[in-house]
Design an enzyme around this catalytic site. Structure first.
Site: not given
Ligand code: 13P
Length: 251
Positions: A9, A11, A95, A97, A167, A173, A213
């Site tokens: 992803n 982003k 997601h 976010e 997640e 992150g 992560s």
């Molecule tokens: P990170 O791997 O940067 O923690 O992000 C995970 C994520 O949100 C994947 O959709």
């Protein structure tokens, strides 16, 4: 036997030029890689270019969001038909976010999931608790509500065509990964809920990714757990070598 699935992803990262360079870095190792399903999910603006670069490879294309309608007066949105036109196979939906910054509810996610499936796209449906919810002992209730709400009304065929991503919001992150035992516990819970919603045999066929992560150093242990069927990778998907290492750790 569930085939593992590792998805990047990206982003809101990668210009078209950067996206092409990243795919060029992935292709030597992953273009003919068959042991694990590999998906990249660039931002909308890079989908067309990445789609062209991926032609003839074994890497699949995914988007990070979409609207549920085919077309219409929805300024700024992108439809399932538009994603299909670019040969997207997957679309990440719900997601954390999107849920946090864009107020997507389980009901909205459910509409999008159904629309994606009706267009022949495989949704990657994200669920996960916040740190506050975990510390309050609410993991089971939060995950149950999200899974039941986001996947309401699907047929057994449709749930088998979907992927779920667990997640934990506190692990995204932050560099803080769930331990493999913590992740396995929630993956098993998700499979149990799917068993109740559909039936246990159907639930056994659904792939559940871990995200938060995940990196080369912790991927193998997470991916060795019985109910962890892949990874949804953020930061570590932005560099070819770390994404390739995670894909290979899934074999
Ligand atoms: P990170 O791997 O940067 O923690 O992000 C995970 C994520 O949100 C994947 O959709």
């Amino acid at each position: 036997m569930r085939k593992k699935i590792v998805a990047g992803n990206w982003k809101m990262n990668m210009t078209v030029a950067e996206a092409k360079a990243l795919v060029a870095g992935l292709k030597p190792e992953l273009a003919n890689f068959r042991e694990v399903e590999v998906v990249v999910c660039p931002p909308f603006t890079a989908l067309a270019a990445v789609s062209a670069e991926l032609q003839g490879t074994n890497i699949d294309l995914g988007a990070q969001n979409m609207h549920w309608e085919k077309s219409g007066a929805y300024t700024g949105e992108v439809s399932p038909e538009m994603l299909r036109e670019l040969f997207c196979h997957y679309v990440i939906l719900g997601h954390s976010e999107r849920r946090t910054y864009f107020h997507e509810t389980d009901e909205i996610v459910n509409r999008k999931v159904k629309a994606a499936l009706s267009w022949g796209l495989h949704p990657i449906v994200c669920v996960g608790e916040t740190l506050q919810q975990r510390e309050a002992g609410e993991v089971e209730s939060v995950i149950t509500t999200q899974v039941r709400g986001s996947l309401a009304g699907l047929s057994p065929r449709e749930i088998l065509d979907s992927v779920i991503a667990y997640e934990p919001v506190w692990a995204i992150g932050t560099g803080k990964t769930a331990t493999s035992a913590q992740a396995q516990e929630v993956h098993a819970l998700i499979r149990k809920i799917l068993g109740q919603m559909f039936d246990p045999a159907v639930a056994q066929g659904v792939r559940i990714q871990y995200g938060g992560s995940m990196k080369p150093a912790n991927a193998r242990e997470l991916l060795s757990m019985p109910d962890i069927d892949g990874g949804l990778i953020g930061g570590a998907a932005l560099k070819a070598d770390s994404f390739i290492a995670i894909a290979k750790a899934a074999i």
